[in-house]
Design an enzyme around this catalytic site. Structure first.
Site, PDB file in Angstrom:
ATOM      1  N   LYS A  27       9.700   7.412   8.101  1.00  0.00           N
ATOM      2  CA  LYS A  27       9.062   6.287   7.405  1.00  0.00           C
ATOM      3  C   LYS A  27       9.277   6.432   5.894  1.00  0.00           C
ATOM      4  O   LYS A  27       9.651   7.518   5.423  1.00  0.00           O
ATOM      5  CB  LYS A  27       7.568   6.251   7.746  1.00  0.00           C
ATOM      6  CG  LYS A  27       6.785   7.482   7.306  1.00  0.00           C
ATOM      7  CD  LYS A  27       5.385   7.510   7.927  1.00  0.00           C
ATOM      8  CE  LYS A  27       4.605   8.738   7.499  1.00  0.00           C
ATOM      9  NZ  LYS A  27       3.332   8.861   8.239  1.00  0.00           N
ATOM     10  N   ARG A  81      -8.751   5.855  11.678  1.00  0.00           N
ATOM     11  CA  ARG A  81      -7.780   4.941  11.081  1.00  0.00           C
ATOM     12  C   ARG A  81      -7.486   3.813  12.064  1.00  0.00           C
ATOM     13  O   ARG A  81      -7.983   2.715  11.908  1.00  0.00           O
ATOM     14  CB  ARG A  81      -6.520   5.738  10.711  1.00  0.00           C
ATOM     15  CG  ARG A  81      -5.582   5.014   9.806  1.00  0.00           C
ATOM     16  CD  ARG A  81      -4.640   5.949   9.076  1.00  0.00           C
ATOM     17  NE  ARG A  81      -3.631   6.564   9.934  1.00  0.00           N
ATOM     18  CZ  ARG A  81      -2.674   7.372   9.474  1.00  0.00           C
ATOM     19  NH1 ARG A  81      -2.622   7.661   8.184  1.00  0.00           N
ATOM     20  NH2 ARG A  81      -1.794   7.911  10.284  1.00  0.00           N
ATOM     21  N   TYR A 119       4.201   8.666 -27.676  1.00  0.00           N
ATOM     22  CA  TYR A 119       3.191   7.618 -27.859  1.00  0.00           C
ATOM     23  C   TYR A 119       1.817   8.203 -28.183  1.00  0.00           C
ATOM     24  O   TYR A 119       1.436   9.251 -27.658  1.00  0.00           O
ATOM     25  CB  TYR A 119       3.066   6.787 -26.575  1.00  0.00           C
ATOM     26  CG  TYR A 119       4.233   5.854 -26.338  1.00  0.00           C
ATOM     27  CD1 TYR A 119       4.553   4.846 -27.247  1.00  0.00           C
ATOM     28  CD2 TYR A 119       4.999   5.976 -25.185  1.00  0.00           C
ATOM     29  CE1 TYR A 119       5.629   3.988 -27.009  1.00  0.00           C
ATOM     30  CE2 TYR A 119       6.067   5.124 -24.940  1.00  0.00           C
ATOM     31  CZ  TYR A 119       6.372   4.140 -25.859  1.00  0.00           C
ATOM     32  OH  TYR A 119       7.421   3.294 -25.631  1.00  0.00           O
ATOM     33  N   MET A 172       8.164   4.998 -20.207  1.00  0.00           N
ATOM     34  CA  MET A 172       8.704   4.306 -19.039  1.00  0.00           C
ATOM     35  C   MET A 172      10.088   4.855 -18.658  1.00  0.00           C
ATOM     36  O   MET A 172      10.428   4.949 -17.481  1.00  0.00           O
ATOM     37  CB  MET A 172       8.798   2.803 -19.303  1.00  0.00           C
ATOM     38  CG  MET A 172       9.177   2.006 -18.066  1.00  0.00           C
ATOM     39  SD  MET A 172       9.384   0.242 -18.359  1.00  0.00           S
ATOM     40  CE  MET A 172       7.708  -0.325 -18.371  1.00  0.00           C
TER      41      MET A 172
END
Ligand SMILES: *Cc1c(COP(=O)(O)O)cnc(C)c1O
Length: 387
Positions: A41, A140, A268, A315
């Site tokens: 997955k 779940r 930053y 980023m």
């Protein structure tokens, strides 16, 4: 290491021979009759679903499991022919599509199966292959009690249904206190008795994920669903004890190197100020690549030494403090080893307050993926890995 991904000095590498080694190592600890279901997955835990599926099957895995129908269909489109279990209930209206692609579905309630029957094509050849999921404590999805089971039995007895499996999932497989796991296992034994009583024939019972299968071989039953361990994404203790290696590594190169003097800031919000004169390197990776700001303070390897991230992670770029001057272009290893030093996903997961696989699945498609295989002469760049 000369290869880099197209036009960018940050790339991930997956060694498919390690995936095969891990499969063999885990299999060698399981009874021969236990099926190895490779969990691929989330694009093979971020390693490339189709590539991992092919390597796992080649090394002896008996089948595959994914979370969603979309993931199973993508594997089929990529030519994967092995059996695939979808571990989350799909929409009932998609059942006929799933049957067409020979996918095995999870039944987590009687209502779902009754509604799904309307979408099973009427031809006598069309069979709905299901695994019935029991909730023995994870809370779940799944059948929780005998009355829910009793409601499901008439649907399961239909001719068009094949019960490929009955399964559950543990909530505390990695915990040192095993009481809750033992309770779940005992409930699962009761469930087996309900099933026998109802006369439903089941191809295989499976309950163990990676850690459960490694720690409690007696719970292997007819199948194990192995995710994390397949990729070597387990804690160091497990890695050593079961001879598992991480298949994924992540690399970059210094794109800028400078000397700053005591008191000057980096990044930053002026979040870091040099306490002495320092060498600072800039690495082209950031939170848009999955290198989250919470990794601030973690370390990368440069020239075989650890270099801590300083300042906030941007980023696209991040700065590290270097032990000395290094030339632009120097290899940086973010996951993996350089000489005797190693940074693992488990080490970094501590910053995320999560498990190692959260890091591997978070790596963005912007990072190119390179496949290695020590049994092949050439490295194969597979830019389609995350399509
Ligand atoms: C993801 C998943 C697994 C695999 O778990 P690992 O701990 O990664 O081995 C097994 N079973 C179910 C139901 C899952 O959702």
């Amino acid at each position: 290491m000369s290869a880099t991904s197209a036009y960018r000095d940050t790339w991930a590498e997956v060694d498919l021979s390690i995936i095969r080694d891990n499969v063999k190592s885990i299999k060698s600890r399981l009874p021969a009759s236990t099926d190895f279901i490779a969990v691929v997955k989330a694009d093979g835990y971020g390693h490339g679903g189709a590539q991992i599926a092919a390597s796992a099957i080649h090394a002896g895995a008996d089948g595959l499991a994914v979370a969603y129908l979309s993931e199973a269909l993508q594997l089929r489109r990529q030519g994967v022919t092995a059996s695939i279990l979808i571990m989350t209930p799909i929409r009932v209206q998609d059942v006929s599509l799933a049957i067409k692609h020979r996918l095995e579905l999870t039944v987590a309630s009687a209502e779902w199966l009754c509604e799904a029957m309307a979408y099973v094509p009427k031809s006598s050849k069309s069979k709905l292959r299901v695994h019935v999921k029991f909730d023995t404590g994870l809370g779940r999805i799944g059948i929780r009690d005998k009355s829910e089971w009793d409601a499901l039995v008439p649907c399961l007895q239909r001719k068009s249904i094949i019960v490929e499996g009955v399964y559950t999932h543990f909530a505390t497989a990695g915990r040192s206190d095993v009481r809750f796991l033992r309770e779940q296992a005992a409930k699962f034994e009761d469930i087996k008795a309900w099933i026998k009583e109802a006369g439903i024939s089941v191809r295989r019972y499976h309950c163990a994920n990676s850690v459960a299968a490694l720690r409690f071989p007696e719970l292997a039953m007819d199948g194990v669903r192995i995710g994390a361990a397949l990729y070597g994404l387990v804690g160091d203790d497990y890695a050593k004890a079961y001879e598992l290696k991480p298949a994924l590594s992540l690399h970059s190169r210094l794109i800028h190197v400078k000397r700053i003097v005591k008191g000057q800031s980096v990044g930053y919000d002026v979040a870091y100020r040099a306490e002495e004169d320092e060498w600072i390197g800039t690495v082209p990776i950031g939170y848009a690549d999955g290198w989250s700001q919470v990794l601030q303070g973690s370390e990368m390897l440069v020239g075989g030494s650890r270099a801590p991230i300083v300042g906030k992670i941007g980023m696209d770029q991040v700065m590290v403090r270097l032990s000395r001057q290094y030339p632009v272009g120097t290899l940086v290893t973010l996951i993996g080893s350089q000489g005797a030093e190693e940074v693992t996903c488990s080490e970094l997961a501590a910053y995320l307050k999560s498990v190692p696989q959260e890091l591997s699945v978070s790596l963005a498609s912007r990072i190119g993926m390179l496949y290695k295989d020590r049994d092949l002469y050439e490295k194969i760049e597979h830019s389609m890995a995350r399509v």
